[in-house]
Design an enzyme around this catalytic site. Structure first.
Site, PDB file in Angstrom:
ATOM      1  N   HIS A  74      -6.479 -10.319  -3.819  1.00 41.73           N
ATOM      2  CA  HIS A  74      -5.511  -9.230  -3.593  1.00 41.73           C
ATOM      3  C   HIS A  74      -4.341  -9.312  -4.587  1.00 41.73           C
ATOM      4  O   HIS A  74      -3.182  -9.207  -4.203  1.00 41.73           O
ATOM      5  CB  HIS A  74      -4.996  -9.270  -2.148  1.00 41.73           C
TER       6      HIS A  74
ATOM      7  N   ASP B 279       0.070  -6.937  -3.295  1.00 44.26           N
ATOM      8  CA  ASP B 279      -1.359  -6.702  -3.049  1.00 44.26           C
ATOM      9  C   ASP B 279      -1.920  -6.017  -4.287  1.00 44.26           C
ATOM     10  O   ASP B 279      -1.201  -5.832  -5.281  1.00 44.26           O
ATOM     11  CB  ASP B 279      -1.576  -5.864  -1.775  1.00 44.26           C
TER      12      ASP B 279
ATOM     13  N   GLU C 292     -10.047 -12.731   1.676  1.00 42.34           N
ATOM     14  CA  GLU C 292     -10.868 -11.796   0.908  1.00 42.34           C
ATOM     15  C   GLU C 292     -10.785 -12.010  -0.602  1.00 42.34           C
ATOM     16  O   GLU C 292     -10.334 -11.128  -1.329  1.00 42.34           O
ATOM     17  CB  GLU C 292     -10.441 -10.354   1.262  1.00 42.34           C
TER      18      GLU C 292
ATOM     19  N   ARG D 109       0.853  -1.206   0.000  1.00 42.83           N
ATOM     20  CA  ARG D 109       0.000   0.000   0.000  1.00 42.83           C
ATOM     21  C   ARG D 109       0.879   1.243   0.000  1.00 42.83           C
ATOM     22  O   ARG D 109       0.616   2.200  -0.728  1.00 42.83           O
ATOM     23  CB  ARG D 109      -0.948  -0.021   1.196  1.00 42.83           C
TER      24      ARG D 109
ATOM     25  N   THR E 195      -0.757  -0.297   5.662  1.00 41.27           N
ATOM     26  CA  THR E 195      -0.312   1.083   5.434  1.00 41.27           C
ATOM     27  C   THR E 195      -1.140   1.858   4.409  1.00 41.27           C
ATOM     28  O   THR E 195      -0.627   2.733   3.720  1.00 41.27           O
ATOM     29  CB  THR E 195       1.171   1.100   5.004  1.00 41.27           C
ATOM     30  N   GLU E 196      -2.450   1.540   4.312  1.00 41.69           N
ATOM     31  CA  GLU E 196      -3.289   2.319   3.385  1.00 41.69           C
ATOM     32  C   GLU E 196      -3.124   3.822   3.628  1.00 41.69           C
ATOM     33  O   GLU E 196      -2.996   4.613   2.689  1.00 41.69           O
ATOM     34  CB  GLU E 196      -4.767   1.954   3.574  1.00 41.69           C
TER      35      GLU E 196
ATOM     36  N   ASP F 192      -3.016  -0.427  12.450  1.00 39.41           N
ATOM     37  CA  ASP F 192      -3.493   0.671  11.601  1.00 39.41           C
ATOM     38  C   ASP F 192      -4.760   1.281  12.209  1.00 39.41           C
ATOM     39  O   ASP F 192      -5.200   2.338  11.774  1.00 39.41           O
ATOM     40  CB  ASP F 192      -3.748   0.202  10.162  1.00 39.41           C
TER      41      ASP F 192
END
Ligand code: ACM
Ligand code: ZN
Length: 498
Positions: free
Chosen positions: A244, A174, A308, A145, A450-451, A401
């Site tokens: 992802h 990702d 996901e 990210r 770390t978005e 996060d």
């Protein structure tokens, strides 16, 4: 983390000129660790301690290192007397941990980068026996990210090492970026490591319009692996599959079900419907990628993601549907299990153990796979009960996060959630399990996604001191932990971090 046993004595050991350091055995790795210690003492105190090879039974004024094979790898004994400091360990890692403890006994200036002469270079006399509760003590660093350059990753490793953490899960791929050079597939980094813009708030439409890029060459990754190993840390690479995976598909769209016109490196956060197509050519690609990773990452553990993964594309894809018929599958979820099984079998054949997010439990994953419980503790409890080894990373205790204060207006913008230091510290990794089942919990981990974390300074703000709390959960037995006691010690930690 709080050591297992401490006996306090009333006198002090003074580091002064004339002090010697004895390493009377031949073990290059252990000697190198001692050498690092000697250099740090010299840099901060100006005291140049000669390393001598004297017989360990003779008295020295100084520090004597003893190789003690009855201690396990990560255990150590530190006995600080008025004249003599005795350090016992069986390995370089045990010696390294003993030295981290010596740093904690010395004035905090020992953590600095320059000479400080206004300090009494002494430490309190104590006898410490210490050994970790859990063998897996990890932190995930998401460099997909937001990319972090090599020197930053090394500083991250330094912080982990001080807390006696020993596994860094390196989230290298990702949707939003592929960060590791793969020589056979150059577009993974020439295309997959670049995104044109980045979503900056909670609204998908709001982007910064700035290009973000970055990747590690194989040589750089090897350098990091070496640097970490010298500090007792194993780097576990993570290659996300089958979901992802947008960055990989942006580079090689033939790995997808080919339903879209275009695949582009992700610019927004969340879960993408574009995922790997579990066809033969994709398996060949993934095996090629792992083959190159084997020469970079000696870790026994390899993380394959598994979380996901929407199945929308698989429902419409001819190849996927043909595979389902051939394999007698009733629904697309079984394609995910099939993928995880195949990759697990492949990696097992190469002497690796697979770790996957707790979604891997939705199929009949093999008992040798390690389950990483992220959606709370539920997956971990289920995994341990069915006989899998488990690493606990429950999001409600270990997602760094998340906000660490309720006063979110005063905090840097975050993905949401709430995990304060007290919450991290309250994690009991084996809760809800019998003693026998509890043995399947091999450790704990914190995840730093770390978005919204773009700088190392912000990363540190999110990590500290929550990482110290997590380290104590991992190291110190549950019955020996007490939050108020930790908080007292955390005040010192703050000075040390500064
Ligand atoms: C995860 O946070 N999706 C593992
Ligand atoms: Zn497909």
């Amino acid at each position: 983390p709080q050591p297992n046993q401490i006996e306090h004595k009333i006198v002090k050991f003074k580091l002064s000129d004339g002090v010697q350091m004895a390493v009377p055995f031949s073990d290059e790795k252990m000697k190198n660790v001692v050498l690092q210690f000697k250099e740090q003492i010299l840099k901060t105190s100006g005291i140049d301690i000669p390393i001598v090879d004297i017989d360990m039974h003779k008295e020295v004024h100084g520090v004597i290192f003893v190789k003690c094979d009855t201690l396990s790898d990560e255990s150590y004994v530190v006995d600080v007397g008025k004249n003599l400091v005795k350090v016992e360990a069986s390995s370089a890692i045990g010696t390294f941990y003993a030295i981290q403890t010596l740093y904690q006994l010395l004035p905090i200036e020992v953590y600095g980068n320059s000479l400080i002469d206004s300090v009494e270079w002494e430490m309190p006399c104590v006898r410490i026996y210490d050994s970790p509760c859990f063998s897996y003590r990890g932190v995930l660093l998401d460099v997909s990210r937001h990319f972090m350059p090599v020197p930053v990753v090394k500083q991250f490793i330094d912080l982990m090492a001080q807390s006696k953490l020993n596994r860094l899960q390196w989230h290298l791929t990702d949707d939003q970026g592929w960060r590791i050079e793969i020589k056979k597939y150059p577009k993974l980094t020439t295309i997959g490591s670049v995104r044109r813009a980045t979503m900056v708030g909670w609204d998908e439409k709001l982007k910064d319009g700035k290009e973000h890029r970055g990747c590690y060459t194989q040589e750089e990754a090897k350098d990091i692996v070496r640097y970490a190993a010298e500090r007792g840390i194993t780097i576990i690479p993570e290659i996300e599959l089958p979901g992802h995976s947008m960055a990989a598909l942006a580079a090689y769209s033939e790995l997808s079900c080919k339903l879209e016109q275009k695949y582009e490196v992700g610019e927004t956060w969340g879960v993408y419907k574009q995922v790997y197509c579990p066809k033969e050519s994709t398996f060949s690609f993934l095996e090629d990628v792992f083959t190159e990773l084997f020469s970079i990452f000696p870790s026994e553990y390899y993380h394959i993601g598994g979380d996901e993964c929407p199945r929308d594309a698989w429902k419409k894809c001819k190849k996927c549907q043909t595979r389902m018929k051939q394999e007698n599958m009733k629904e697309e979820g079984e394609l995910q299990d099939y993928t995880v099984h195949r990759i697990e079998a492949y990696l097992k054949g190469k002497g690796k153990r697979v770790i996957g997010w707790d979604e891997i439990l939705e199929g009949d994953v093999s008992k040798t796979a390690i389950v990483m419980s992220w959606r709370g503790k539920t997956g971990g409890i289920k995994g341990a009960k069915r006989g899998n080894e488990v690493v606990m990373v429950p999001n409600d205790y270990a997602y760094f996060d998340y906000y660490q204060s309720k006063d979110v207006d005063k905090e840097p913008f975050s993905i949401g959630g709430f995990v304060d230091v007290a919450k991290v510290y309250s994690l009991n990794p084996t809760e809800g399990l019998t003693a026998e089942e509890g043995k399947k919990i091999i450790g704990v981990q914190a995840n730093l996604w770390t978005e919204y974390i773009t700088t190392f300074s912000h990363a540190q703000y999110m990590l500290l001191p929550r990482m110290a709390a997590l380290a104590e959960v991992a190291w110190t037995p549950q019955e020996a932990r007490e939050y108020s006691n930790f908080l007292n010690r955390a005040k010192l930690l703050t000075q040390r971090y500064e």
